[in-house]
Design an enzyme around this catalytic site. Sequence first.
Site, PDB file in Angstrom:
ATOM      1  N   THR A   1     137.190  20.580  44.014  1.00  0.00           N
ATOM      2  CA  THR A   1     136.943  20.793  41.951  1.00  0.00           C
ATOM      3  C   THR A   1     138.064  22.033  42.164  1.00  0.00           C
ATOM      4  O   THR A   1     137.973  22.893  42.641  1.00  0.00           O
ATOM      5  CB  THR A   1     135.328  21.102  41.556  1.00  0.00           C
ATOM      6  OG1 THR A   1     134.929  21.745  42.632  1.00  0.00           O
ATOM      7  CG2 THR A   1     134.911  20.062  42.569  1.00  0.00           C
ATOM      8  N   GLY A   2     138.738  21.704  40.789  1.00  0.00           N
ATOM      9  CA  GLY A   2     139.477  23.152  40.790  1.00  0.00           C
ATOM     10  C   GLY A   2     140.835  23.298  41.634  1.00  0.00           C
ATOM     11  O   GLY A   2     140.793  23.913  41.903  1.00  0.00           O
ATOM     12  N   GLY A   3     141.248  21.628  41.962  1.00  0.00           N
ATOM     13  CA  GLY A   3     142.216  21.675  42.834  1.00  0.00           C
ATOM     14  C   GLY A   3     143.404  21.938  41.834  1.00  0.00           C
ATOM     15  O   GLY A   3     144.565  21.379  42.826  1.00  0.00           O
TER      16      GLY A   3
ATOM     17  N   SER B   1     145.559  23.545  40.773  1.00  0.00           N
ATOM     18  CA  SER B   1     145.979  25.219  40.735  1.00  0.00           C
ATOM     19  C   SER B   1     145.603  26.529  41.650  1.00  0.00           C
ATOM     20  O   SER B   1     144.276  25.583  42.064  1.00  0.00           O
ATOM     21  CB  SER B   1     146.039  26.112  39.494  1.00  0.00           C
ATOM     22  OG  SER B   1     144.446  25.911  38.929  1.00  0.00           O
ATOM     23  N   GLY B   2     145.971  27.025  42.037  1.00  0.00           N
ATOM     24  CA  GLY B   2     145.921  28.479  42.980  1.00  0.00           C
ATOM     25  C   GLY B   2     145.446  27.548  44.658  1.00  0.00           C
ATOM     26  O   GLY B   2     145.452  27.463  44.967  1.00  0.00           O
ATOM     27  N   ILE B   3     143.910  28.407  44.145  1.00  0.00           N
ATOM     28  CA  ILE B   3     143.386  28.996  45.204  1.00  0.00           C
ATOM     29  C   ILE B   3     143.159  27.138  46.035  1.00  0.00           C
ATOM     30  O   ILE B   3     143.059  26.620  46.973  1.00  0.00           O
ATOM     31  CB  ILE B   3     142.125  29.301  45.605  1.00  0.00           C
ATOM     32  CG1 ILE B   3     142.591  30.536  46.171  1.00  0.00           C
ATOM     33  CG2 ILE B   3     140.983  29.445  46.983  1.00  0.00           C
ATOM     34  CD1 ILE B   3     141.195  31.329  45.489  1.00  0.00           C
ATOM     35  N   GLY B   4     142.838  26.275  45.174  1.00  0.00           N
ATOM     36  CA  GLY B   4     142.320  24.700  45.112  1.00  0.00           C
ATOM     37  C   GLY B   4     143.125  24.823  45.023  1.00  0.00           C
ATOM     38  O   GLY B   4     143.669  23.630  46.399  1.00  0.00           O
TER      39      GLY B   4
ATOM     40  N   SER C   1     132.540  35.078  45.672  1.00  0.00           N
ATOM     41  CA  SER C   1     133.169  35.806  45.361  1.00  0.00           C
ATOM     42  C   SER C   1     132.890  37.744  46.006  1.00  0.00           C
ATOM     43  O   SER C   1     131.572  37.302  46.410  1.00  0.00           O
ATOM     44  CB  SER C   1     133.524  36.079  43.973  1.00  0.00           C
ATOM     45  OG  SER C   1     134.165  37.436  43.738  1.00  0.00           O
TER      46      SER C   1
ATOM     47  N   TYR D   1     129.529  37.381  35.280  1.00  0.00           N
ATOM     48  CA  TYR D   1     130.504  36.406  36.468  1.00  0.00           C
ATOM     49  C   TYR D   1     129.636  36.440  38.057  1.00  0.00           C
ATOM     50  O   TYR D   1     129.691  36.007  38.806  1.00  0.00           O
ATOM     51  CB  TYR D   1     131.799  37.579  36.589  1.00  0.00           C
ATOM     52  CG  TYR D   1     132.447  36.529  37.530  1.00  0.00           C
ATOM     53  CD1 TYR D   1     133.150  35.585  37.608  1.00  0.00           C
ATOM     54  CD2 TYR D   1     132.982  38.098  38.275  1.00  0.00           C
ATOM     55  CE1 TYR D   1     133.904  35.038  38.993  1.00  0.00           C
ATOM     56  CE2 TYR D   1     133.327  37.050  39.945  1.00  0.00           C
ATOM     57  CZ  TYR D   1     134.172  35.705  40.006  1.00  0.00           C
ATOM     58  OH  TYR D   1     135.372  35.582  40.623  1.00  0.00           O
TER      59      TYR D   1
END
Length: 249
Positions: A12-14, A16-19, A137, A150
């Site tokens: 999920t959230g794949g 951009s970025g780390i994903g 995190s 957060y």
Amino acid sequence: MGKLNNKVAVITGGNSGIGLATAILFAKEGAKVAITGRDEKTLQQAAQEIGDDAVAIRADIRDLSTLETAYQRVGAQLGKVDILIVNAGVFKGSPLAGYTEELFDEISDINFKGTFFTIQKALPYLNDGASIVITGSAASEAGLEGASAYSATKAAVRSLARNFSADLLARGIRVNVLSPGHVDTPIHERLGLSDEQVIALRANLATTVPIKRGGTLEEMAGGYLFLASNDSTFMVGAEIVMDGGWQQL
């Protein structure tokens, strides 16, 4: 190479970025990869980068019906899931006195509620022995100005990994957490800053890290690979912190 041969991985959230970096690495290691995200354009761009017939599905983890639809599509196109990377999340900060209910709900709904139901809704589609990795995190163990909601959501998902692991022991499903510290990701560009301001922000953040630099996307992806693969089969309900020593030194 080949640590994930013939495995089905959902990230999920794949888009951009780390994903995205993790999805690219998983595909190189032999996995059949599906990514989800909220933006159709970046999803299709990411799928092209991943290659190997990656499946890109528009889904919003705040909308449980889209999660159901995403898992149904993965099941139909790729089969049952061996690896679930729960990476979709958001960071938004605010001084405590100015925190609105709307901001609190947005952060909680995406980072905590979204994580909870991303995993719950996946259960019928997971193979026994699957590996689930939640993005936490390093901030969950710190007191940071303006980051209260957060940081609390990331502490909450750390707890979920322990409890979900206990719930899923009978199926041999492991739930672990990877907690990044400061990482140079595209999220900085989305803050509306100029290129010069982004460079200055990253340089400033790097001064807070004992090794004096931010983490790379490739370093984070390597951590997810470890937790997703058979290299970590004795890790259950645990956490890997990748923060350049920020928590410890």
